[in-house]
Design a protein around this motif. Sequence first.
Motif, mmCIF file in Angstrom:
data_model
loop_
_atom_site.group_PDB
_atom_site.id
_atom_site.type_symbol
_atom_site.label_atom_id
_atom_site.label_comp_id
_atom_site.label_asym_id
_atom_site.label_seq_id
_atom_site.Cartn_x
_atom_site.Cartn_y
_atom_site.Cartn_z
ATOM 1 N N PHE A 122 0.984 10.062 -9.046
ATOM 2 C CA PHE A 122 0.958 8.707 -9.596
ATOM 3 C C PHE A 122 1.642 7.706 -8.658
ATOM 4 N N TRP A 123 1.058 6.513 -8.602
ATOM 5 C CA TRP A 123 1.720 5.359 -8.003
ATOM 6 C C TRP A 123 2.454 4.600 -9.109
ATOM 7 N N GLY A 124 3.539 3.933 -8.753
ATOM 8 C CA GLY A 124 4.167 2.978 -9.649
ATOM 9 C C GLY A 124 3.697 1.567 -9.287
ATOM 10 N N GLY A 125 4.145 0.598 -10.079
ATOM 11 C CA GLY A 125 3.797 -0.793 -9.797
ATOM 12 C C GLY A 125 5.049 -1.617 -9.536
ATOM 13 N N ALA A 126 4.926 -2.586 -8.607
ATOM 14 C CA ALA A 126 5.982 -3.583 -8.402
ATOM 15 C C ALA A 126 5.449 -4.910 -8.923
ATOM 16 N N VAL A 127 6.030 -5.366 -10.034
ATOM 17 C CA VAL A 127 5.568 -6.590 -10.687
ATOM 18 C C VAL A 127 6.779 -7.504 -10.907
ATOM 19 N N PRO A 128 6.537 -8.771 -11.213
ATOM 20 C CA PRO A 128 7.678 -9.666 -11.438
ATOM 21 C C PRO A 128 8.605 -9.104 -12.518
ATOM 22 N N GLY A 129 9.878 -9.041 -12.221
ATOM 23 C CA GLY A 129 10.862 -8.638 -13.226
ATOM 24 C C GLY A 129 11.157 -7.156 -13.304
ATOM 25 N N ASN A 130 10.497 -6.301 -12.512
ATOM 26 C CA ASN A 130 10.797 -4.865 -12.669
ATOM 27 C C ASN A 130 11.551 -4.270 -11.476
#
Length: 453
Positions: A122-130
């Motif tokens: 699995f990949w993770g996500g880099a999103v605003p606020g995390n």
Amino acid sequence: MDLVFRAPRAVTPDGERSCSVGVSGGRIAAVEDYDTLTGDRVVELREDEVLLPGLVDTHVHVNDPGRSDWEGFDTATRAAAAGGVTTLVDMPLNSLPPTVDVTSLDVKRRAAEGRIAVDVGFWGGAVPGNRGELRPLHDAGVFGFKCFLLHSGVDEFAPLDEAGLEEAMRELAAFDGLLIVHAEDAETIGGAPAVHGRSYADFLGSRPRAAENTAIARVLDLARRTGARVHILHLASGDAVPMLAQARADGVRVTAETCPHYLSFVAEEIRDGATEFKCCPPIREAGNREELWRALGDGVLDCVVTDHSPCTPDLKRFDSGDFGDAWGGIAGLQVGLPAVWTGARSRGFTLDDVVRWMAQGPAEQVGLSGKGRIAVGCDADFAVFAPDEAFVVDRTRLQHRNPVSAYHERALAGVVRASWLRGREIALDHPAEPFGEFLTREESTPSVRSGQH
Ligand SMILES: [Zn+2]
């Protein structure tokens, strides 16, 4: 040995050769001359077959849970196996919830449990606020973090602005995490004519090469300044190749991939209204396609992965054929290998090259040292491939969930006759016991360009 393959032709890291491959406990225990090894079971490949390492596809949208009517772990992994792909890494978005913290990673693993026919990471996500979730996700075993620089197509996975991008890269650099970037610049696309209607030329004009070039330049500049490892997803602009080569020569830690559809199709041949070809960035002109092939030959591009991103047929808006309204995404998991092989051999490339791009390269890019090679100590993952057998793609016979395919009715060379995962054959034509396992990032830092073993 539990199992021995005798292959008149096999693609190993030392090149193509005739050999026997011994398997013990699910791993490759020996690679010797053709008639040297014996075992409890012997599989003799035919004269027209080549033993390849199982392919590694690091760019797959399984969309499960949450949008499992688009695709799912059962169907996606069966399509993978039928295409010779024995390892896939699932993207963090289009599933609900998106994989942006450890809780959502656990939800996804539970959804996949017992349903996977190939090995899955699995990949993770880099999103605003995390930002605070990145380290815990890294420790939980994701292979890196995907971000967008413009609207992702789904509202729940927001893009990073320039400050957010730099912040994420500084955070990742602190623990040597990997950032993988959908590199299209929002402002450039905002300034291009918006797309409505059936014209492919208009769609292409709405997502120009400049959007990719600008975004990639920004990512490379930040990678230079922060020292973070970055990977450019689905490169579709040949213009950006020299920039990538230069950054690498300067010591920036960057890898890049392209996809079978950018290597197969050209804008000039896409009919108006044919939204099965819509993807972002878009399929560009014939000359651009050749620049991408050259970049693979020169080693500036490391990997070819599918960006398998299916949806339900209604979302492709075949009723109106409107490129503005249709979902952008191409399902290529099952046909990626023959599509790339067909294009590769017509340009003088070999199966060695294809294996480097579709197995060894992606495995190295994510640091999976036991995948993507026929070598002692690696997992006994194989694809039995008949490179000269021709076939015509029939979308209704593909195993991903919805019968939509840009490759429908395309004549291709190369048929996957069998796939093996850790020494067990995967049933390709009917659902059988799915024995795939979850993969997590290996602790050692991946050597991005280690090349030959
Ligand atoms: Zn994607």
